[in-house]
Design an enzyme around this catalytic site. Structure first.
Site, PDB file in Angstrom:
ATOM      1  N   ARG A 168      11.500  -6.461   5.289  1.00  0.00           N
ATOM      2  CA  ARG A 168      11.402  -5.035   5.633  1.00  0.00           C
ATOM      3  C   ARG A 168      11.892  -4.809   7.064  1.00  0.00           C
ATOM      4  O   ARG A 168      12.553  -3.815   7.351  1.00  0.00           O
ATOM      5  CB  ARG A 168       9.946  -4.570   5.476  1.00  0.00           C
ATOM      6  CG  ARG A 168       9.753  -3.074   5.676  1.00  0.00           C
ATOM      7  CD  ARG A 168       8.345  -2.635   5.346  1.00  0.00           C
ATOM      8  NE  ARG A 168       7.363  -3.237   6.237  1.00  0.00           N
ATOM      9  CZ  ARG A 168       6.044  -3.105   6.108  1.00  0.00           C
ATOM     10  NH1 ARG A 168       5.558  -2.391   5.101  1.00  0.00           N
ATOM     11  NH2 ARG A 168       5.221  -3.667   6.944  1.00  0.00           N
ATOM     12  N   LYS A 193       0.831  -1.211   0.000  1.00  0.00           N
ATOM     13  CA  LYS A 193       0.000   0.000   0.000  1.00  0.00           C
ATOM     14  C   LYS A 193       0.865   1.261   0.000  1.00  0.00           C
ATOM     15  O   LYS A 193       0.582   2.204  -0.736  1.00  0.00           O
ATOM     16  CB  LYS A 193      -0.924   0.036   1.234  1.00  0.00           C
ATOM     17  CG  LYS A 193      -1.914  -1.116   1.318  1.00  0.00           C
ATOM     18  CD  LYS A 193      -2.916  -0.924   2.442  1.00  0.00           C
ATOM     19  CE  LYS A 193      -2.319  -0.942   3.836  1.00  0.00           C
ATOM     20  NZ  LYS A 193      -1.771  -2.246   4.251  1.00  0.00           N
ATOM     21  N   ARG A 202      -9.492   0.863   8.838  1.00  0.00           N
ATOM     22  CA  ARG A 202      -9.146  -0.533   9.143  1.00  0.00           C
ATOM     23  C   ARG A 202     -10.248  -1.222   9.939  1.00  0.00           C
ATOM     24  O   ARG A 202     -10.091  -2.392  10.279  1.00  0.00           O
ATOM     25  CB  ARG A 202      -7.856  -0.560   9.968  1.00  0.00           C
ATOM     26  CG  ARG A 202      -6.592  -0.772   9.135  1.00  0.00           C
ATOM     27  CD  ARG A 202      -5.420  -0.658  10.095  1.00  0.00           C
ATOM     28  NE  ARG A 202      -4.272  -1.411   9.714  1.00  0.00           N
ATOM     29  CZ  ARG A 202      -3.172  -0.866   9.182  1.00  0.00           C
ATOM     30  NH1 ARG A 202      -3.126   0.404   8.916  1.00  0.00           N
ATOM     31  NH2 ARG A 202      -2.125  -1.629   8.919  1.00  0.00           N
ATOM     32  N   ARG A 212      11.721  -1.872  11.716  1.00  0.00           N
ATOM     33  CA  ARG A 212      10.365  -1.585  12.192  1.00  0.00           C
ATOM     34  C   ARG A 212       9.986  -2.524  13.326  1.00  0.00           C
ATOM     35  O   ARG A 212      10.122  -3.748  13.176  1.00  0.00           O
ATOM     36  CB  ARG A 212       9.387  -1.746  11.024  1.00  0.00           C
ATOM     37  CG  ARG A 212       8.633  -0.474  10.696  1.00  0.00           C
ATOM     38  CD  ARG A 212       7.695  -0.680   9.556  1.00  0.00           C
ATOM     39  NE  ARG A 212       6.391  -1.147  10.020  1.00  0.00           N
ATOM     40  CZ  ARG A 212       5.271  -1.011   9.321  1.00  0.00           C
ATOM     41  NH1 ARG A 212       5.303  -0.407   8.146  1.00  0.00           N
ATOM     42  NH2 ARG A 212       4.135  -1.461   9.782  1.00  0.00           N
ATOM     43  N   ARG A 217      -0.812  -9.465  13.272  1.00  0.00           N
ATOM     44  CA  ARG A 217      -1.343  -8.420  12.366  1.00  0.00           C
ATOM     45  C   ARG A 217      -2.196  -9.048  11.268  1.00  0.00           C
ATOM     46  O   ARG A 217      -3.217  -8.484  10.876  1.00  0.00           O
ATOM     47  CB  ARG A 217      -0.184  -7.623  11.760  1.00  0.00           C
ATOM     48  CG  ARG A 217       0.438  -6.670  12.785  1.00  0.00           C
ATOM     49  CD  ARG A 217       1.846  -6.286  12.403  1.00  0.00           C
ATOM     50  NE  ARG A 217       1.921  -5.373  11.290  1.00  0.00           N
ATOM     51  CZ  ARG A 217       3.014  -5.186  10.566  1.00  0.00           C
ATOM     52  NH1 ARG A 217       4.120  -5.867  10.824  1.00  0.00           N
ATOM     53  NH2 ARG A 217       3.003  -4.333   9.576  1.00  0.00           N
TER      54      ARG A 217
END
Ligand code: AMP
Length: 194
Positions: free
Chosen positions: A128, A13, A89, A134, A145
């Site tokens: 990532r 996204k 969300r 992160r 998640r």
């Protein structure tokens, strides 16, 4: 113009949003990016959000909706519209957004779902995590998640399908190919509205 990029965490996204916002002169609003900045600044909002994010849970609707409304209120009027990335969300967030847009006789024009399988999503987020550090890109949080996405975010798809503005696109492949596919749909929609 209001466009939403919808999809599970790791579906691309953010990458697609930057390209779309640039091409169509839209304000890119990523609730995840805003929250990460707030966490870096150790602001009240950042402190409130941190434990939810670290556990892979959603930040409560009230906090997120207020945060987004503040951002929308301060937008530059020269922009053609907004591109929402990571919001809404939950159905409550979608309802709050549409209620706010309706105050200006507006509504969301298009919602794009980026379709990516769970194995690919997990691999992308693990990579990532290594590249960016992160806090929520580790295996345990990724699993949470993805579950939260299925339980709390997928109902948003039905909400927008009922409003006839939901488009699913393949989210695996070359970035440019996915982007061109999205652009075709946006151009088609805006020709229809002209
Ligand atoms: P993202 O960068 O969009 O993957 O968001 C990272 C994290 O921020 C999510 O896992 C949530 O904890 C939180 N977050 C971002 N956007 C929202 C939202 N619209 N509602 C609730 N929590 C959010």
């Amino acid at each position: 113009m209001t466009i939403i990029l919808f999809g599970p965490p790791g579906s691309g996204k953010g990458t697609q949003s930057i390209l779309i916002a640039q091409k169509y002169n839209l304000k890119h609003i990523s609730t995840g990016d805003i929250l990460r900045k707030e966490m870096e600044m150790n602001s009240e909002l950042g402190i409130a959000a941190r434990s939810f994010i670290q556990q892979g849970k959603l930040v409560p609707d009230e906090i997120i909706i207020n945060m987004l409304m503040e951002v929308i209120k301060c937008l530059d009027t020269n922009l053609k519209g907004v591109l929402l990335d990571g919001f809404p969300r939950t159905v409550a967030q979608a309802e709050a957004l549409e209620k706010n847009l309706a105050l200006n006789n507006s509504k969301t024009d298009l919602v794009f779902e980026l379709q990516v399988n769970h194995k690919e999503l997990t691999d992308r987020m693990l990579l990532r995590g290594i590249a960016t550090g992160r806090v929520d890109d580790n295996l345990e949080t990724i699993i949470n998640r993805l579950q939260v996405y299925t339980d709390q975010t997928l109902p948003v798809k039905i909400f927008y399908q009922q409003l006839n503005c939901f488009v699913s696109v393949q989210g695996v492949g070359e970035i440019d190919e996915i982007f061109n596919n999205i652009c075709l749909q946006i151009d088609k929609q805006f020709k229809k509205n002209q």
